[in-house]
Design an enzyme around this catalytic site. Sequence first.
Site, PDB file in Angstrom:
ATOM      1  N   GLY A  57       0.803  -1.221   0.000  1.00 56.97           N
ATOM      2  CA  GLY A  57       0.000   0.000   0.000  1.00 56.97           C
ATOM      3  C   GLY A  57       0.834   1.268   0.000  1.00 56.97           C
ATOM      4  N   HIS A  58       0.137   2.383  -0.093  1.00 53.69           N
ATOM      5  CA  HIS A  58       0.770   3.703  -0.171  1.00 53.69           C
ATOM      6  C   HIS A  58       1.606   3.999   1.069  1.00 53.69           C
ATOM      7  CE1 HIS A  58      -2.016   5.576   2.699  1.00 53.69           C
ATOM      8  NE2 HIS A  58      -2.921   4.752   2.184  1.00 53.69           N
ATOM      9  N   ASP A  59       2.720   4.677   0.826  1.00 54.53           N
ATOM     10  CA  ASP A  59       3.603   5.187   1.885  1.00 54.53           C
ATOM     11  C   ASP A  59       4.288   4.103   2.712  1.00 54.53           C
ATOM     12  OD1 ASP A  59       2.994   8.319   1.921  1.00 54.53           O
ATOM     13  OD2 ASP A  59       1.103   7.250   1.641  1.00 54.53           O
ATOM     14  N   GLY A 112      -1.298   0.705   3.975  1.00 56.95           N
ATOM     15  CA  GLY A 112      -0.623   1.995   3.950  1.00 56.95           C
ATOM     16  C   GLY A 112       0.148   2.351   5.207  1.00 56.95           C
ATOM     17  N   PHE A 113       1.306   2.968   5.000  1.00 62.85           N
ATOM     18  CA  PHE A 113       2.199   3.474   6.047  1.00 62.85           C
ATOM     19  C   PHE A 113       2.846   2.375   6.894  1.00 62.85           C
ATOM     20  CE2 PHE A 113      -0.438   7.207   5.213  1.00 62.85           C
ATOM     21  CZ  PHE A 113       0.520   8.191   5.091  1.00 62.85           C
TER      22      PHE A 113
END
Length: 146
Positions: A70-72, A89-90
């Site tokens: 996922g993103h980041d 994410g993250f």
Amino acid sequence: MIHSTAIVGLGPCVYARGPNGARPIKAVDNHGVELGEDVDILAFAAVVNGTERPTRIGRGSRLLHRAHVGHDCIIGEDVIVGVRSLVAGFAEIGDRTELKIGCLVRNRVKIGKNCVIGMGAVVVSDIPDNSVAYGNPAVVVRQTGA
């Protein structure tokens, strides 16, 4: 090597709730993806662009078939993300860690260096360095001397 069916730089779908419960509005800045040397991304795997920082895949890491990052996210060096595993994410995955088949890693969770996360594990909280964890929710069952 990046397989022809893999997607790197998939646009993130991150939404923020509008004021007073209004329809969600898209809230995205595209910070891209950074790949280290000798990264392998196999068939149908996906890596989503960062929204606040680049999504990073470290040197020598492998994303196996249908893995999703996922993103980041920050994926360390020499990490294996198993078949059909999902890293939300993250999340941060430390160097030399293995996520076995079908792992789910919740957003903003940190998994340390030299860990093994068992098949089908659902990781909802941080995992320290040198750990073996599995289950739903994933629990540390042993520390290694790595």
